[in-house]
Design a protein around this motif. Structure first.
Motif, PDB file in Angstrom:
ATOM      1  N   ALA A 188      -8.073 117.190  67.474  1.00  0.00           N
ATOM      2  CA  ALA A 188      -8.057 118.575  68.215  1.00  0.00           C
ATOM      3  C   ALA A 188      -6.872 118.844  68.677  1.00  0.00           C
ATOM      4  O   ALA A 188      -6.168 117.946  69.457  1.00  0.00           O
ATOM      5  CB  ALA A 188      -9.209 118.199  69.586  1.00  0.00           C
ATOM      6  N   PHE A 189      -6.337 120.074  68.767  1.00  0.00           N
ATOM      7  CA  PHE A 189      -5.222 120.441  69.306  1.00  0.00           C
ATOM      8  C   PHE A 189      -5.361 121.981  69.739  1.00  0.00           C
ATOM      9  O   PHE A 189      -6.427 122.454  69.493  1.00  0.00           O
ATOM     10  CB  PHE A 189      -3.961 120.669  68.358  1.00  0.00           C
ATOM     11  N   GLN A 190      -4.766 122.576  70.559  1.00  0.00           N
ATOM     12  CA  GLN A 190      -4.996 123.647  71.329  1.00  0.00           C
ATOM     13  C   GLN A 190      -4.443 124.968  70.604  1.00  0.00           C
ATOM     14  O   GLN A 190      -5.381 125.912  70.859  1.00  0.00           O
ATOM     15  CB  GLN A 190      -4.220 123.497  72.645  1.00  0.00           C
ATOM     16  N   SER A 191      -3.610 125.012  69.876  1.00  0.00           N
ATOM     17  CA  SER A 191      -3.015 126.341  69.554  1.00  0.00           C
ATOM     18  C   SER A 191      -3.077 126.522  67.718  1.00  0.00           C
ATOM     19  O   SER A 191      -2.420 125.544  67.317  1.00  0.00           O
ATOM     20  CB  SER A 191      -1.703 126.771  70.082  1.00  0.00           C
ATOM     21  N   GLN A 192      -3.388 127.439  67.174  1.00  0.00           N
ATOM     22  CA  GLN A 192      -3.219 127.775  65.778  1.00  0.00           C
ATOM     23  C   GLN A 192      -1.998 128.540  65.615  1.00  0.00           C
ATOM     24  O   GLN A 192      -1.351 128.754  64.776  1.00  0.00           O
ATOM     25  CB  GLN A 192      -4.471 128.168  65.237  1.00  0.00           C
ATOM     26  N   THR A 193      -2.106 129.822  66.637  1.00  0.00           N
ATOM     27  CA  THR A 193      -0.786 130.464  66.592  1.00  0.00           C
ATOM     28  C   THR A 193       0.046 130.229  67.874  1.00  0.00           C
ATOM     29  O   THR A 193      -0.494 129.868  68.936  1.00  0.00           O
ATOM     30  CB  THR A 193      -1.528 131.973  66.518  1.00  0.00           C
ATOM     31  N   TYR A 194       1.310 131.122  67.852  1.00  0.00           N
ATOM     32  CA  TYR A 194       2.243 130.851  68.704  1.00  0.00           C
ATOM     33  C   TYR A 194       3.118 132.094  69.235  1.00  0.00           C
ATOM     34  O   TYR A 194       3.270 132.915  68.113  1.00  0.00           O
ATOM     35  CB  TYR A 194       3.211 129.775  68.642  1.00  0.00           C
ATOM     36  N   ASP A 195       3.309 132.439  70.267  1.00  0.00           N
ATOM     37  CA  ASP A 195       3.896 133.800  70.792  1.00  0.00           C
ATOM     38  C   ASP A 195       5.265 133.669  70.273  1.00  0.00           C
ATOM     39  O   ASP A 195       5.825 134.822  70.320  1.00  0.00           O
ATOM     40  CB  ASP A 195       3.898 134.161  72.182  1.00  0.00           C
ATOM     41  N   VAL A 196       5.991 132.567  70.156  1.00  0.00           N
ATOM     42  CA  VAL A 196       7.346 132.530  69.854  1.00  0.00           C
ATOM     43  C   VAL A 196       7.483 131.408  68.792  1.00  0.00           C
ATOM     44  O   VAL A 196       6.518 130.248  68.645  1.00  0.00           O
ATOM     45  CB  VAL A 196       8.460 131.994  70.752  1.00  0.00           C
ATOM     46  N   GLU A 197       8.298 131.479  67.664  1.00  0.00           N
ATOM     47  CA  GLU A 197       8.218 130.628  66.294  1.00  0.00           C
ATOM     48  C   GLU A 197       8.816 129.204  67.002  1.00  0.00           C
ATOM     49  O   GLU A 197       9.934 129.072  67.191  1.00  0.00           O
ATOM     50  CB  GLU A 197       9.048 131.211  65.422  1.00  0.00           C
ATOM     51  N   PRO A 198       7.896 128.237  66.609  1.00  0.00           N
ATOM     52  CA  PRO A 198       8.460 126.839  66.787  1.00  0.00           C
ATOM     53  C   PRO A 198       9.591 126.459  65.940  1.00  0.00           C
ATOM     54  O   PRO A 198       9.658 127.191  64.806  1.00  0.00           O
ATOM     55  CB  PRO A 198       7.467 126.093  66.654  1.00  0.00           C
ATOM     56  N   ASP A 199      10.141 125.445  66.056  1.00  0.00           N
ATOM     57  CA  ASP A 199      11.384 125.109  65.071  1.00  0.00           C
ATOM     58  C   ASP A 199      10.767 124.330  63.785  1.00  0.00           C
ATOM     59  O   ASP A 199      11.327 124.078  62.781  1.00  0.00           O
ATOM     60  CB  ASP A 199      12.466 124.285  65.750  1.00  0.00           C
ATOM     61  N   GLY A 200       9.474 123.903  64.044  1.00  0.00           N
ATOM     62  CA  GLY A 200       8.702 123.385  62.953  1.00  0.00           C
ATOM     63  C   GLY A 200       7.410 123.100  63.278  1.00  0.00           C
ATOM     64  O   GLY A 200       7.049 123.051  64.578  1.00  0.00           O
ATOM     65  N   VAL A 201       6.482 123.125  62.341  1.00  0.00           N
ATOM     66  CA  VAL A 201       5.191 122.808  62.694  1.00  0.00           C
ATOM     67  C   VAL A 201       4.418 121.337  61.779  1.00  0.00           C
ATOM     68  O   VAL A 201       4.777 121.610  60.504  1.00  0.00           O
ATOM     69  CB  VAL A 201       4.119 123.909  62.550  1.00  0.00           C
ATOM     70  N   PHE A 202       4.091 120.522  62.473  1.00  0.00           N
ATOM     71  CA  PHE A 202       3.711 119.173  61.672  1.00  0.00           C
ATOM     72  C   PHE A 202       2.156 118.819  61.898  1.00  0.00           C
ATOM     73  O   PHE A 202       1.527 118.896  62.694  1.00  0.00           O
ATOM     74  CB  PHE A 202       4.256 118.128  62.480  1.00  0.00           C
ATOM     75  N   SER A 203       1.702 118.769  60.514  1.00  0.00           N
ATOM     76  CA  SER A 203       0.377 118.278  60.323  1.00  0.00           C
ATOM     77  C   SER A 203       0.186 116.964  60.225  1.00  0.00           C
ATOM     78  O   SER A 203      -1.063 116.479  60.249  1.00  0.00           O
ATOM     79  CB  SER A 203      -0.342 118.968  59.263  1.00  0.00           C
ATOM     80  N   SER A 204       1.115 116.231  60.138  1.00  0.00           N
ATOM     81  CA  SER A 204       1.286 114.670  60.183  1.00  0.00           C
ATOM     82  C   SER A 204       2.326 114.109  60.984  1.00  0.00           C
ATOM     83  O   SER A 204       3.276 114.961  61.024  1.00  0.00           O
ATOM     84  CB  SER A 204       1.335 114.183  58.821  1.00  0.00           C
ATOM     85  N   VAL A 205       1.922 112.889  61.572  1.00  0.00           N
ATOM     86  CA  VAL A 205       3.055 112.128  62.248  1.00  0.00           C
ATOM     87  C   VAL A 205       4.545 111.846  61.244  1.00  0.00           C
ATOM     88  O   VAL A 205       5.624 111.864  61.323  1.00  0.00           O
ATOM     89  CB  VAL A 205       2.492 110.919  62.734  1.00  0.00           C
ATOM     90  N   ALA A 206       3.902 111.596  59.964  1.00  0.00           N
ATOM     91  CA  ALA A 206       5.140 111.182  58.902  1.00  0.00           C
ATOM     92  C   ALA A 206       6.013 112.610  58.559  1.00  0.00           C
ATOM     93  O   ALA A 206       7.134 112.074  58.420  1.00  0.00           O
ATOM     94  CB  ALA A 206       4.392 111.098  57.579  1.00  0.00           C
ATOM     95  N   GLU A 207       5.361 113.653  58.893  1.00  0.00           N
ATOM     96  CA  GLU A 207       6.472 114.818  58.872  1.00  0.00           C
ATOM     97  C   GLU A 207       7.652 114.719  59.884  1.00  0.00           C
ATOM     98  O   GLU A 207       8.974 114.874  59.663  1.00  0.00           O
ATOM     99  CB  GLU A 207       5.793 116.087  59.110  1.00  0.00           C
TER     100      GLU A 207
END
Length: 217
Positions: A188-207
């Motif tokens: 579970a995580f809180q957000s699918q979208t963001y008001d400002v662009e993050p520097d990266g989005v990771f779907s796994s710890v390996a990333e």
């Protein structure tokens, strides 16, 4: 400039505690308010501490104190009955520790809830300190907690990165001037979208580990 510290959000980032928190909140809202709340409604309440969420959203103010006690009882018991940890995250923290990278937590959780979870997950072995919701006047998305952590660590924004799972995390990290990464690697995580662009989005710890290897932190 090399990275000297990684700052983390907690729920949904370092620990799979969001489902447990949702269950505890839903239970007390149903019991004392006869109100069925969805996860989405609860996420919209997040920012203040657990005590403040209940006090602000209960119409039955007389029941709020007991509801808070029940919330923490349910929350603490849940750490015994289900896994809130993650072995890949544990390896990530060990990797950072082995490299001499300092770590701290900036969370909207209150001190009581954070102590319960950090003890169960042995976070004290890795994170030097936590800035909780009880420690700031302005919770995320305000950058106060992150800025305070940088001051304690004695480092500049350029020397740290912030990692979190919510829109508020991304806003806070970017407002503080840090490289800020969004994660979606737990159940579970809180957000699918963001008001400002993050520097990266990771779907796994390996990333994130791969990024660390590339950056030679």
């Amino acid at each position: 400039m090399s990275i000297k510290a990684v700052l983390f959000d907690f729920d949904g980032t370092l620990a799979d505690t969001l489902p447990l928190s949702f269950t505890a909140f839903r239970t007390v809202f149903k019991q004392y308010e006869d109100r069925d709340v969805t996860n989405e409604e609860l996420v919209a309440m997040f920012g203040p501490t657990e005590e403040e969420i209940i006090e602000a959203n209960f119409t039955n103010k007389a029941a709020a104190l007991q509801a808070v006690q029940d919330y923490f009882s349910i929350y603490e018991t849940g750490h015994n009955g289900e896994s809130v940890g993650n072995t890949e995250i544990a390896r990530l923290l060990q990797l950072l520790k082995d490299r001499g990278i300092r770590m701290a937590v900036i969370t909207g959780k209150g001190q009581r809830a954070y102590r319960i979870s950090s003890k169960a997950l042995q976070m004290e072995d890795f994170c030097e300190f936590a800035i909780t919701g009880d420690d700031v006047a302005q919770p995320k998305p305000h950058p106060e907690g992150i800025c305070r952590a940088l001051e304690i660590l004695g480092i500049s924004p350029a020397e740290a990165v912030f990692v979190g799972d919510s829109n508020a995390d991304i806003l806070a990290g970017k407002a503080a001037g840090l490289r800020t990464y969004a994660v979606r690697w737990l159940s579970a995580f809180q957000s699918q979208t963001y008001d400002v662009e993050p520097d990266g989005v990771f779907s796994s710890v390996a990333e994130l580990v791969e990024l660390l290897e590339q950056d030679r932190l």
